[in-house]
Write a protein that holds these residues in place. Structure first.
Motif, short mmCIF file in Angstrom:
data_model
loop_
_atom_site.label_atom_id
_atom_site.label_comp_id
_atom_site.label_asym_id
_atom_site.label_seq_id
_atom_site.Cartn_x
_atom_site.Cartn_y
_atom_site.Cartn_z
N VAL A 118 4.21 -9.89 1.48
CA VAL A 118 3.70 -10.28 -0.03
C VAL A 118 3.01 -8.71 -0.96
CG1 VAL A 118 2.76 -13.08 0.69
CG2 VAL A 118 0.66 -10.79 0.54
N ALA A 119 2.24 -9.40 -1.97
CA ALA A 119 2.81 -8.03 -2.78
C ALA A 119 0.79 -8.08 -2.29
CB ALA A 119 2.20 -8.33 -4.01
N LYS A 120 0.97 -6.47 -2.14
CA LYS A 120 -0.10 -5.26 -1.39
C LYS A 120 -1.25 -6.42 -2.86
CE LYS A 120 -0.83 -1.13 0.49
NZ LYS A 120 -0.41 0.16 0.76
N ASN A 121 -1.13 -5.63 -3.86
CA ASN A 121 -2.31 -5.72 -4.87
C ASN A 121 -2.40 -7.19 -5.51
OD1 ASN A 121 -0.28 -6.88 -6.73
ND2 ASN A 121 -0.08 -4.68 -7.91
N GLY A 122 -1.65 -7.68 -4.85
CA GLY A 122 -2.85 -9.40 -4.72
C GLY A 122 -2.39 -10.59 -5.76
N THR A 123 -1.56 -9.74 -6.65
CA THR A 123 -0.63 -10.33 -8.24
C THR A 123 -0.37 -11.38 -7.85
OG1 THR A 123 0.63 -9.13 -10.12
CG2 THR A 123 1.40 -9.28 -7.70
N THR A 124 -0.38 -12.04 -8.60
CA THR A 124 0.17 -13.40 -8.36
C THR A 124 1.29 -13.73 -9.77
OG1 THR A 124 -1.31 -14.73 -10.17
CG2 THR A 124 -1.93 -15.11 -7.85
N GLU B 112 4.95 -12.83 -11.61
CA GLU B 112 6.57 -12.82 -10.78
C GLU B 112 6.76 -10.70 -10.36
OE1 GLU B 112 10.70 -13.34 -12.72
OE2 GLU B 112 9.56 -13.56 -13.37
N LEU B 113 7.73 -11.05 -9.27
CA LEU B 113 7.55 -9.25 -9.05
C LEU B 113 8.77 -9.46 -8.81
CD1 LEU B 113 6.81 -10.21 -5.00
CD2 LEU B 113 5.25 -9.58 -7.22
N HIS B 114 9.32 -7.76 -9.10
CA HIS B 114 10.92 -7.78 -9.31
C HIS B 114 11.04 -6.68 -8.67
CE1 HIS B 114 10.37 -9.21 -13.40
NE2 HIS B 114 8.50 -8.51 -13.22
N GLU C 35 8.53 0.16 -1.18
CA GLU C 35 9.36 1.21 -2.64
C GLU C 35 8.47 -0.66 -3.50
OE1 GLU C 35 13.40 1.45 -2.31
OE2 GLU C 35 13.45 0.49 -4.45
N ASN C 36 8.46 -1.98 -3.01
CA ASN C 36 8.11 -2.85 -3.61
C ASN C 36 6.37 -3.35 -3.39
OD1 ASN C 36 10.78 -3.91 -4.62
ND2 ASN C 36 12.03 -3.35 -2.86
N GLY C 37 5.77 -2.17 -2.79
CA GLY C 37 4.15 -2.83 -2.75
C GLY C 37 3.96 -3.80 -1.90
N LEU C 38 4.48 -4.00 -1.41
CA LEU C 38 4.75 -4.96 -0.02
C LEU C 38 4.35 -5.11 1.42
CD1 LEU C 38 7.98 -6.78 -0.89
CD2 LEU C 38 6.21 -7.25 -2.53
C1 LIG Z 1 0.71 -5.22 -8.33
O1 LIG Z 1 2.30 -5.12 -7.34
C2 LIG Z 1 3.42 -5.79 -7.82
C3 LIG Z 1 4.59 -5.27 -6.10
O2 LIG Z 1 4.43 -4.35 -5.64
C4 LIG Z 1 3.99 -4.52 -9.33
O3 LIG Z 1 5.42 -5.13 -9.88
C5 LIG Z 1 3.12 -5.02 -10.66
O4 LIG Z 1 3.77 -4.41 -11.06
C6 LIG Z 1 1.46 -4.02 -9.06
N1 LIG Z 1 0.06 -4.82 -10.79
C7 LIG Z 1 -0.41 -4.01 -11.00
C8 LIG Z 1 -1.23 -4.29 -12.01
O5 LIG Z 1 -0.99 -3.45 -10.59
#
Ligand SMILES: *[C@@H]1O[C@H](CO)[C@@H](O)[C@H](O)[C@H]1NC(C)=O
Length: 239
Positions: free
Chosen positions: A186-192, A194-196, A224-227
């Motif tokens: 899952v996204a490390k920053n907890g975003t809901t 859409e992931l790119h 690389e993808n912040g996961l």
């Molecule tokens: C959170 O992480 C996702 C996945 O890496 C990234 O696409 C997004 O921009 C990040 N959002 C914020 C607010 O940092």
């Protein structure tokens, strides 16, 4: 003689009601604690199995799962290191995830990956890791009102968004048992949102350049993808 005193009688009645109420609460408490223990036990069991199979630290850094992952093919399922025949793995499996954390933001996208760190063999992993699958789906399991986690709906291939299409495990002849590792990220920053996600340019080494003895794969891609990893399961398969 005791009941001759109405005060004692009332007190006895009252304490009885209290005791009953306390018992009832204790019962609920015990159920919740039992549920939490089963979950914690499950997470520890997964972590232990991953270490025993050297998936931690070869494929991922040490982590305590916050969800349990079920992976099912039409005739067989992953059970933390069971062995399945490649013939049974030809179609993408359905997956389901039980959220254990209780505080994760539901509705977030999660990413399922399948990687082979033993390509072409565990002794000679010169193509490692080999990327077999990257797919995304939305929404971890909803929680029931009493706080116990509920198993989410199964996500079959139709409900998943494939970033890298499923390539069934096909361990070559005489290469022994391969570990096929499913990781949910899952996204490390907890975003809901859409992931790119980046699509690996190749399945070998997940498209990364490597030196002779270096292996690269899902850990690099996740970084690389912040996961970050939240759940895992794995099987063994050989030719
Ligand atoms: C959170 O992480 C996702 C996945 O890496 C990234 O696409 C997004 O921009 C990040 N959002 C914020 C607010 O940092």
């Amino acid at each position: 003689m005791l009941f001759a005193n109405p005060c004692v009688f009332v007190l006895l009645l009252f304490s009885d009601t209290l005791a009953a109420a306390a018992l009832k609460h204790q019962h609920i408490l015990e159920l919740n604690i039992a549920g939490a223990n089963a979950i914690l036990g499950g997470a520890k069991e997964v972590q232990k199995s991953l270490k025993r199979a050297e998936i931690i630290p070869t494929v991922v850094d040490d982590f305590v799962p916050s969800a349990l992952l079920e992976v099912r093919w039409s005739s067989g399922e992953a059970a933390l290191g069971n062995t399945l025949k490649p013939k049974k793995l030809e179609d993408a499996p359905s997956i389901s995830l039980s959220d254990l954390s209780g505080h994760r933001d539901h509705g977030a996208e999660f990413v399922i990956t399948l990687t082979d760190p033993d390509a072409p063999s565990r002794k000679d992993p010169k193509w490692s890791e080999f990327c077999h699958w990257i797919a995304t789906a939305r929404g971890l399991s909803p929680e029931t009102t009493d706080g116990t986690p509920e198993t989410s709906p199964r996500f079959g291939p139709a409900h998943l968004n494939e970033v890298m299409p499923y390539k069934p495990p096909g361990p070559p002849e005489d290469t022994g048992k391969h570990r096929y590792v499913f990781l949910v990220l899952v996204a490390k920053n907890g975003t809901t949102e859409e992931l790119h996600l980046s699509k690996p340019s190749d399945r070998k080494h997940w498209g990364y350049d490597t030196d002779e003895d270096e292996t690269r794969g899902v850990r690099d891609w996740a970084e690389e993808n912040g996961l970050i990893p939240v759940a895992a399961n794995f099987i063994y398969a050989k030719h």
